[in-house]
Design a protein around this motif. Structure first.
Motif, PDB file in Angstrom:
ATOM      1  N   THR A   1       0.800  -1.220   0.000  1.00  0.00           N
ATOM      2  CA  THR A   1       0.000   0.000   0.000  1.00  0.00           C
ATOM      3  C   THR A   1       0.836   1.275   0.000  1.00  0.00           C
ATOM      4  O   THR A   1       0.511   2.210  -0.715  1.00  0.00           O
ATOM      5  N   HIS A   2       1.899   1.343   0.802  1.00  0.00           N
ATOM      6  CA  HIS A   2       2.671   2.583   0.889  1.00  0.00           C
ATOM      7  C   HIS A   2       4.162   2.271   0.927  1.00  0.00           C
ATOM      8  O   HIS A   2       4.582   1.279   1.501  1.00  0.00           O
ATOM      9  N   ASN A   3       4.929   3.154   0.329  1.00  0.00           N
ATOM     10  CA  ASN A   3       6.386   3.112   0.404  1.00  0.00           C
ATOM     11  C   ASN A   3       6.883   4.481   0.838  1.00  0.00           C
ATOM     12  O   ASN A   3       6.330   5.504   0.415  1.00  0.00           O
ATOM     13  N   ALA A   4       7.916   4.498   1.644  1.00  0.00           N
ATOM     14  CA  ALA A   4       8.528   5.762   2.051  1.00  0.00           C
ATOM     15  C   ALA A   4      10.039   5.568   2.122  1.00  0.00           C
ATOM     16  O   ALA A   4      10.521   4.554   2.619  1.00  0.00           O
TER      17      ALA A   4
ATOM     18  N   SER B   1       8.056   0.194   4.107  1.00  0.00           N
ATOM     19  CA  SER B   1       7.045  -0.345   3.208  1.00  0.00           C
ATOM     20  C   SER B   1       5.908  -0.921   4.045  1.00  0.00           C
ATOM     21  O   SER B   1       6.161  -1.642   5.021  1.00  0.00           O
TER      22      SER B   1
END
Length: 73
Positions: free
Chosen positions: A30-33, A41
């Motif tokens: 869903t999200h990566n930073a 992640s």
């Protein structure tokens, strides 16, 4: 062996698997930073339930495709 018979066999196998497992799960990213050298992640595990009637209907459809003779053109 005709294409209709192969599809019938595949449907019977898929319906039997749906009746035996009843659900399946998959992982969704869903999200990566990225903060410099730090990588984060977020992953979510999703589950999908397969109705019993759907598995049975797929098996019946596969049997019908195997039993009913093909139409002549």
């Amino acid at each position: 062996m005709g294409v209709i018979r192969i599809i019938g066999i595949v449907l019977i196998i898929a319906g039997a698997a749906a009746l035996s497992y009843k659900q399946f799960s998959y992982t969704k990213k869903t999200h990566n930073a990225d903060f410099g050298d730090v990588h984060l992640s977020l992953k979510e595990k999703e589950q999908v339930a397969i109705p019993t009637w759907l598995g049975g209907a797929v098996v019946v459809l596969g049997i019908v495709l195997l039993v009913v003779p093909p139409r002549k053109s």
